[in-house]
Design a protein around this motif. Structure first.
Motif, PDB file in Angstrom:
ATOM      1  N   LYS A  97       0.825  -1.183   0.028  1.00 27.83           N
ATOM      2  CA  LYS A  97       0.146   0.065  -0.026  1.00 27.83           C
ATOM      3  C   LYS A  97       0.903   1.152  -0.051  1.00 27.83           C
ATOM      4  CE  LYS A  97      -3.655   2.153   2.395  1.00 27.83           C
ATOM      5  NZ  LYS A  97      -4.818   2.209   3.562  1.00 27.83           N
ATOM      6  N   VAL A 101       0.699   4.056  -3.135  1.00 22.26           N
ATOM      7  CA  VAL A 101       0.356   5.306  -2.683  1.00 22.26           C
ATOM      8  C   VAL A 101       1.778   6.364  -3.133  1.00 22.26           C
ATOM      9  CG1 VAL A 101       0.056   7.050  -0.975  1.00 22.26           C
ATOM     10  CG2 VAL A 101      -1.209   4.675  -0.675  1.00 22.26           C
ATOM     11  N   TYR A 122       6.289   7.276   5.449  1.00 26.77           N
ATOM     12  CA  TYR A 122       5.572   6.348   5.994  1.00 26.77           C
ATOM     13  C   TYR A 122       6.179   5.113   6.475  1.00 26.77           C
ATOM     14  CZ  TYR A 122       1.282   8.854   4.533  1.00 26.77           C
ATOM     15  OH  TYR A 122       0.201   9.804   4.343  1.00 26.77           O
ATOM     16  N   TYR A 314      -5.217   5.009  -1.628  1.00 26.18           N
ATOM     17  CA  TYR A 314      -4.990   6.006  -0.571  1.00 26.18           C
ATOM     18  C   TYR A 314      -6.353   6.558  -0.160  1.00 26.18           C
ATOM     19  CZ  TYR A 314      -3.481  10.387   1.472  1.00 26.18           C
ATOM     20  OH  TYR A 314      -3.089  11.334   2.729  1.00 26.18           O
ATOM     21  N   ARG A 319      -5.924   5.724   6.406  1.00 32.33           N
ATOM     22  CA  ARG A 319      -4.576   6.275   6.702  1.00 32.33           C
ATOM     23  C   ARG A 319      -3.571   4.936   6.401  1.00 32.33           C
ATOM     24  NH1 ARG A 319      -4.258   8.953  12.000  1.00 32.33           N
ATOM     25  NH2 ARG A 319      -2.297   9.615  11.447  1.00 32.33           N
ATOM     26  N   ILE A 320      -2.468   5.382   6.147  1.00 30.90           N
ATOM     27  CA  ILE A 320      -1.388   4.389   5.881  1.00 30.90           C
ATOM     28  C   ILE A 320      -0.699   4.193   7.405  1.00 30.90           C
ATOM     29  CG2 ILE A 320       0.712   3.886   4.885  1.00 30.90           C
ATOM     30  CD1 ILE A 320      -0.010   5.677   2.562  1.00 30.90           C
TER      31      ILE A 320
END
Length: 322
Positions: A97, A101, A122, A314, A319-320
């Motif tokens: 992910k 993103v 992230y 996203y 939220r990541i």
């Protein structure tokens, strides 16, 4: 030590002069990209180019997109393997992910590696802990280039006569030098790391884990061969959709050279230079500017579609971080 707790190098805020310089560089890159595109478009029949794109086989476009998606999934697995030695314990799904993103944001952030800023943040959890995460991304890209150059070497061996001597010799020299430099990187580290200020703060013992314990890097290199095989296959599919009659060896060389052209930090995200490389290299194989530029635009559209998938992840995935 958990790399997320590394105090790192600060918040990354820019002074007024630094910000002005970055905006000036961005403006110059936009000028280069626009100028390169205008130069190309004024030397071809735009109506013919649009006709080629409209008449291209859409199933082959979809197949090329599928090859790109598969390549990105394998790239994510490669990065996951490279993260583990540095203590970044994340699930494969989360890394997937984050990576996708990052592809989405790379469509809008200036620079061919703009999305890497998002990926670094992230994974690291904060800007202060970013240097080590940044290094894993640099390692991931470097190992990716190592795999890509294998295909470039094979393509060059069969097609070098189609290229001018300076280009054939230059590509051959780059391939010949790349692997020795990579293998002896720890010995070259002092002069090279002065070019990447953020990495100076990583202890040498941590910086060169891949050299002391090379299995993750070797696994990553093997996965790179799969990644770039998919990307070459995507180009073959696109060429077939446009009716290009080229040997596979031409595509083995085309994709690496156009990718390297896009990495030259003179244009915005490689735009203009990449398209020019397509037109020039395919021209050496007897392809007219219109279908060559059409192939470049088709590839850009596929990269754009793939990045938008990251945008969907996203927006729909929440939220990541966390």
């Amino acid at each position: 030590m958990n790399p997320r707790e590394n105090p790192g190098t600060g918040s990354g805020k820019l002074s007024g002069n630094e910000a002005a310089r970055k905006w000036a560089v961005l403006a110059l890159k936009i000028v280069v990209s626009v100028s390169a595109l205008v130069f190309l478009l004024t030397r071809m029949d735009l109506r013919e180019t649009l006709g080629l794109l409209a008449g291209s086989g859409k199933p082959m476009w979809a197949l090329a997109l599928l090859f790109l998606i598969v390549s990105q999934a394998v790239t994510t697995l490669r990065w996951h393997i490279l993260l583990l030695p540095y203590g970044f314990i994340l699930s494969r799904l989360r890394v997937l992910k984050i990576y996708w993103v990052g592809l989405f944001f790379s469509l809008f952030l200036p620079g061919i590696v703009g999305g890497d800023v998002i990926k670094t943040y992230y994974v690291a959890g904060s800007w202060r802990a970013a240097p080590t995460a940044l290094f894993t991304l640099i390692a991931d890209r470097t190992i990716g280039v190592a795999g890509m150059l294998v295909y470039a070497a094979v393509g060059l061996a069969f097609t070098w006569r189609a290229l001018p001597l300076w280009l054939s010799a230059g590509v051959a020299a780059m391939i010949a030098l790349f692997y020795p430099v990579l293998i002896y990187m720890p010995r070259l580290s002092v002069p090279l790391l002065t070019l990447v200020g953020k990495l100076r703060n990583i202890p040498g013992d941590s910086l060169f884990i891949y050299w002391r314990h090379p299995l993750p890097a070797l696994k990553g290199w093997g996965l790179s061969l799969i990644v770039h095989l998919c990307l070459v296959a995507a180009h073959v599919a696109m060429g077939h959709s446009l009716g290009l009659q080229l040997p596979v060896s031409a595509y083995l060389l085309l994709y690496p050279l156009t990718s390297l052209a896009a990495f030259i930090p003179l244009s915005l995200n490689g735009i203009g230079l990449r398209e020019g490389a397509y037109v020039y290299i395919l021209g050496r194989f007897g392809v007219a500017p219109e279908p060559a530029f059409s192939l470049a635009i088709m590839w850009f559209s596929i990269v754009l579609a793939n990045g938008l998938l990251g945008g969907a992840a996203y927006l729909l995935g929440g939220r990541i971080k966390g």
